[in-house]
Design an enzyme around this catalytic site. Sequence first.
Site, PDB file in Angstrom:
ATOM      1  CG  HIS A   5      -1.714  -1.106   1.314  1.00 43.50           C
ATOM      2  ND1 HIS A   5      -2.964  -1.135   2.115  1.00 43.50           N
ATOM      3  CD2 HIS A   5      -1.589  -2.571   0.794  1.00 43.50           C
ATOM      4  CE1 HIS A   5      -3.599  -2.448   2.039  1.00 43.50           C
ATOM      5  NE2 HIS A   5      -2.931  -3.023   1.518  1.00 43.50           N
ATOM      6  CE1 TYR A  29     -13.553  10.654  -5.028  1.00 47.72           C
ATOM      7  CE2 TYR A  29     -12.161  12.040  -3.607  1.00 47.72           C
ATOM      8  CZ  TYR A  29     -12.884  11.811  -4.476  1.00 47.72           C
ATOM      9  OH  TYR A  29     -13.129  12.748  -5.598  1.00 47.72           O
ATOM     10  CD  GLU A  47     -13.310   2.615  -3.643  1.00 50.46           C
ATOM     11  OE1 GLU A  47     -12.986   3.666  -4.129  1.00 50.46           O
ATOM     12  OE2 GLU A  47     -14.155   2.479  -2.831  1.00 50.46           O
ATOM     13  N   GLY A 105      -8.993  -2.103  -3.950  1.00 51.65           N
ATOM     14  CA  GLY A 105      -9.772  -2.440  -2.761  1.00 51.65           C
ATOM     15  C   GLY A 105      -9.021  -3.513  -1.808  1.00 51.65           C
ATOM     16  NE  ARG A 113      -7.252  -2.029   1.288  1.00 53.99           N
ATOM     17  CZ  ARG A 113      -6.496  -2.983   0.383  1.00 53.99           C
ATOM     18  NH1 ARG A 113      -6.108  -2.778  -0.885  1.00 53.99           N
ATOM     19  NH2 ARG A 113      -6.041  -4.056   1.081  1.00 53.99           N
TER      20      ARG A 113
HETATM   21 CA    CA Z   1     -13.663   4.892  -1.955  1.00 57.62          CA
END
Ligand code: CA
Length: 458
Positions: free
Chosen positions: A252, A347, A338, A332, A313
């Site tokens: 991430h 968001y 997304e 996700g 994320r």
């Molecule tokens: Ca989102």
Amino acid sequence: MRPHPDRSRAHLPARRRLRAPAGPPVPAQAGPPVPAPAGPPPPAPAGPRPRALARPAALLLAAGLLLTSCAPAAEPGQSPGSPPVDDHMTAPASAPEGGEATAGSEATAGSEATAGSEAASPGQPNGAEPTQSAATTDRTPPDILTPTDRATGLTTPWGIDRFEDGTLLVTERNTGRILRVDGAHQQELGDVDSVNRAEDGLLGIAIGPGEEHIYAYYTAEGENRVVRFAWDGASLGDEELLLGGIPASHFHDGGQLRFGPDGHLYASTGDAGVPDHAQDPDSLAGKILRLTPDGEPAPGNPFGTAVYSLGHRNVQGLAWDAEGGLWASEFGANSWDELNLSAGGNYGWPLVEGEGSGTDGSFIEPIHVWPTGEASPSGLAFWRGSLWMAGLRGERLWQIPIGPGSTAAEPVSHLTGEYGRLRAVYGVSGDGPLIVGTSNTDGRGRIRDGDDRLLTVQ
Ligand SMILES: [Ca+2]
């Protein structure tokens, strides 16, 4: 062109059209974590799921405004203590990759997969192929994609930009090398002192205005950085740190760098395994950042910092459409990837994954969502009237035709399973081909002869 029926504003609930609040941005509230709902995540439906569009009125209203957020929650489908994962895996979980891995597994470091999407086999869509909207037929090249090798023998190419002479600037995530690709010739311009344990390493690259500087995003020990090098057309100058302190992890790490039509430098970051960071405006994690070319917060940023939008994320793809709409592809966790249309704002992560605007309706919903097994999206480009989004675990290239007002039609998939994991995408409408990079040497794919490769798509 006619709006797609699903995109008709007449179908939009008033809340979506008028959601942008008046007044200054409100910082995230402190509060205890909200426990994850009991039970497994809901099953992923077949095919991508479109969202009703909040555009263009809400987009304009939302520009520059930050929306109220709520108390942080655990990742959907995970217990609060579960290790984070992002870069969902294609192959058996033997090799590391950063940010694209499966739920909770250090052993599968660096993949883009998540629990619940492991069931999908590479090259096997979970459901029916989406059909293209008739409204977009006239915008879509008839079959389109006839790839040829532009370069082979690369190791996890991650970022791509293009010089005015048509040669490509390419990063290799795992080696830290910055390459110039001219035809079949690859020249190493230099490297950075990056660390690569999984999804981290040398990530985005961008050529600055006038080709005077080259910008890079990479993971150093303990942080992600945005740096630049002077560029004289032949060699890199000394490295200059523009922005450090971006939280880093094995997973991430975000990492995309792009100059926008406003002349500012946009950088995407990931939550670095701490989901609550995404809702903290004081953290650079889980954000889209907007900087001047000298690395200062861009004028108009909502907090006076580098932060442009929050609640992400792990965004790895940024692209602008013909009307200047900024699109962002986002991994996700367990269920939904997304595609967002970003104009600042919140968001939703980690309070919402995929569809949903939160308990008070303050989060901006994605335009499209996909089951993680069909996408796990990284690179994103706008080319010939469509967005092109690379899927790692999905092993395909998604085309999303874009209409007036930054409206998005139904996604169409291409190259499914033909080249393995796809990551980097570069293209500029009316200016050259689309370039697509594979990511089969990232430890999560099946390496084909010649991998990794850059493909020229005409
Ligand atoms: Ca989102």
